[in-house]
Design a protein around this motif. Structure first.
Motif: not given
Lengths: 308, 173
Positions: A2-3, A42-46, A103, A301-302, A305-308, B68-71, B74-76, B78
Motif C-alpha cells: 500500500r502507499l 472498484s470505487l463504487r462505494d466512494i 470520501d 484507487y490506492l 478510504n479503507r477500514e485499517n 483485483t478491480f472487481y473484488r 477492497i475496503r478491507k 488492498l
C-alpha cells in the motif's frame, strides 16, 4: 502493498516504492481503458469531490474521467459561481461538502500549501491537483509513466526541464520524482525564470543555453510560460523568448540526435514550442494526456478510504 | 500439515481435467480457456499444455484474467493488480474459467463480473484443482474438480507450483 501516505499532497512525501506502485497500477488501468467496457467497479462505494479553485481543462476532465472509470460518484465544484465568491472560507466550504458524506477530495488551488492545510483539518483523503507554484504530483506521475513507456525505465534517463521553472509546480514535482527514481535532471531557461537557490536545494545543474541542454538530454520537458503568475516582466517579449528559448523544428534538426519532447499543456504555440514540434514525430504530448487518466485512476484507487 | 496431492497426483489430475474439458467441448469448438490471476494461471498453463497434446495448439484460445478491480473487499485489504490478457472476443463463446482453489466463491463471483465486461459468453464453466466444499458464501459450484476436500475455516490450503515455489504439491496447513 500500500502507499505510505494517506493523501497525495506532493511527490516530496512519496517513497520510491510508492511511485513504483502507482506506476505499475496505472499500467494495469491503462489496459482497462483499452477494453470495450472501460470501467471497473472498484470505487463504487466512494464519493469524490473535485474542488477547483483555479482554471483547468486537462486535469479536471482527466480526474473526472478517472473517477467515472472507477465507478465513483463525483461532484464538481468550481470557485466561480459558488459560495466562495460570497466569501466562504476554504475550510468551511470543504466541511460543508464533507458533511454530505464525501470520501475523497481532489483539489486545485492557487495558494501553495492549500491541500496541506486542508489535510490537517479534515478526515477525507486529499489528492493535490496542483497548488500554486508548489506541486502537481499527478502530472509528474503521468510524465513518469510516459517516459517509462518510451524508454523502459527512468533510472539513468537524462531529462531537461525547460522554461518557466520559477512558476512551475510541474517542474518541482518532476524534479522530486526524477531524483527519487534515479534519473539525471537539468533545468534550462532564462536566468529570471530559474529560482536562485535551485542548485543548492536539489543539486541540479542549470543551463542557460537551450541548445546545450537539448544536446545533453534524452527527454525535454518543456513548460508553459505562466504569464498569469508573473506580476512583473521577467523577459522583454514573448517573441524574444521564442527566439532565445523556444523550440523549433530547425533547432531539433540541428542537434544531430533524436530527443523526445513533452509538455504538460496548455501549450503556448509559437512561444515555448513551435507548432511543427508540438505536433511533430518527437512529441509525446498526447500520450501524456492519455496516461493522465490511468495514473489518476491508480492514485484514487490506492488512496480510497479503507477500514485499517 | 498434510499433503493432499503429490507432484505425480497433480500431473495425473491435470491430465484428467484437460480430458474432461475436451469431453464437453470437442476440439474446443467456440470455447476459450481463461486462467485467474495470479495463482490460477499456473494450473491453466498446465491444462492448456495438456490440451495442446490432444488437439492442434492453434485451435486453443487462452487468456488470463485479473479480478483485483472487481473484488468486494477492497475496503478491507488492498490488492496489487496483475496483467489481464484476453486477446480475443468472448461474445457467444463457451468460457472455461480455471483457478487453483475454490473456497468461499468470492473470487469467482468477481471473475464473473470481470468477464462480463469483455462480452456476453454463451456459457461459463468452472474448473478448479481443489474444491473446499461446504464452505461457500455464494451459490457457485465447479464443473471440473481435481480433488474435493473438507476443511475447517481455520485451515489453509496451499498449492505449490514448481516455477513459483520450487516444488509441486497441495498441502493442508
Amino acid at each position: 502493498m500500500r502507499l505510505s501516505t494517506k493523501h497525495l499532497l506532493g511527490i516530496k512525501d512519496l517513497h520510491k516504492e510508492d511511485i513504483q506502485l502507482i506506476l505499475s497500477t496505472a499500467a494495469q488501468f491503462k489496459d482497462v481503458l483499452q477494453r470495450p467496457v472501460k470501467k471497473v467497479p472498484s470505487l463504487r462505494d466512494i464519493t469524490i469531490v473535485n474542488l477547483f479553485y483555479e482554471n483547468s481543462t486537462r486535469t479536471r476532465i482527466s480526474f473526472e474521467l478517472a473517477e467515472k472509470r472507477l465507478s465513483a460518484d463525483t461532484i464538481n465544484f468550481t470557485a466561480s459561481g459558488s459560495s466562495a465568491a460570497k466569501g466562504e472560507t476554504l475550510l468551511d466550504t470543504v466541511n460543508n461538502i464533507l458533511s454530505m458524506k464525501v470520501d475523497m477530495v481532489v483539489m486545485r488551488h492557487s495558494a501553495s500549501g492549500a491541500p496541506h492545510f486542508l489535510s490537517k483539518h479534515i478526515p477525507a483523503a486529499i489528492v493535490n491537483a496542483g497548488d500554486g507554484i508548489n506541486e502537481h504530483p499527478t502530472q509528474a506521475l503521468l510524465d513518469a509513466l510516459s517516459m517509462t513507456e518510451k524508454f523502459g525505465k527512468l533510472e539513468g534517463l537524462k531529462v531537461a526541464i525547460i522554461g518557466d521553472i520559477m512558476h512551475s509546480r510541474v517542474a518541482l514535482s518532476n524534479i522530486y520524482l526524477l531524483k527519487k527514481m534515479g534519473a539525471e535532471v537539468i533545468v534550462a531557461g532564462p536566468p529570471t525564470l530559474i529560482p536562485k537557490y535551485i542548485t543548492e536545494a536539489f543539486g541540479l545543474k542549470v543551463e542557460y543555453d537551450i541548445k546545450k541542454a537539448l544536446q545533453w538530454c534524452d527527454v525535454a520537458n518543456v513548460l508553459r510560460i505562466q504569464l498569469e503568475r508573473q506580476n512583473q516582466p521577467l523577459f522583454s517579449s514573448l517573441r524574444e523568448y521564442n527566439l532565445a528559448y523556444g523550440i523549433s523544428r530547425r533547432l531539433l534538426e540541428s542537434l544531430g540526435k533524436e530527443i523526445t519532447i513533452m509538455h504538460p499543456g496548455p501549450i503556448n504555440r509559437g512561444v515555448e514550442l513551435d507548432s511543427d514540434v508540438a505536433d511533430g514525430p518527437y512529441s509525446i504530448v498526447l500520450n501524456q494526456v492519455e496516461n493522465g487518466v490511468a495514473v489518476r485512476m491508480a492514485v484514487l484507487y490506492l488512496l480510497a478510504n479503507r477500514e485499517n | 500439515m498434510k499433503t493432499i496431492l503429490s507432484e505425480q497426483q497433480i500431473s495425473l489430475t491435470v491430465k484428467r481435467l484437460a480430458h474432461q474439458i475436451l469431453e464437453d467441448y470437442l476440439q474446443l469448438k467456440d470455447t476459450v480457456i481463461i486462467g485467474i490471476q495470479p495463482r490460477g494461471v499456473h494450473l491453466s498453463d498446465r491444462i492448456v499444455h495438456e490440451l495442446s497434446q490432444l488437439i492442434p495448439p492453434a485451435s486453443i484460445q487462452y487468456g488470463k484474467l485479473d479480478i483485483t478491480f472487481y473484488r468486494d473487499d477492497i475496503r478491507k485489504e488492498l490488492h496489487v493488480p496483475n496483467k489481464t490478457d484476453i486477446p480475443f472476443g468472448i461474445e457467444n463463446k463457451n468460457v472455461v474459467i480455471i483457478d487453483d482453489v475454490l473456497y468461499k466463491g468470492r473470487t469467482i463471483r468477481a471473475a464473473l463480473d470481470a468477464l462480463l465486461d469483455f462480452g456476453r459468453p454463451a456459457k461459463v464453466g468452472l474448473c478448479v484443482l481443489i474444491d473446499r466444499r461446504f464452505s461457500r458464501e455464494f451459490p457457485i459450484q465447479p464443473d471440473y474438480v481435481g480433488r474435493a476436500i473438507d476443511t475447517f475455516s481455520s485451515q489453509k490450503v496451499k498449492v505449490n507450483w514448481k516455477e513459483k515455489d520450487g516444488r509441486e504439491s497441495v498441502e493442508l496447513i
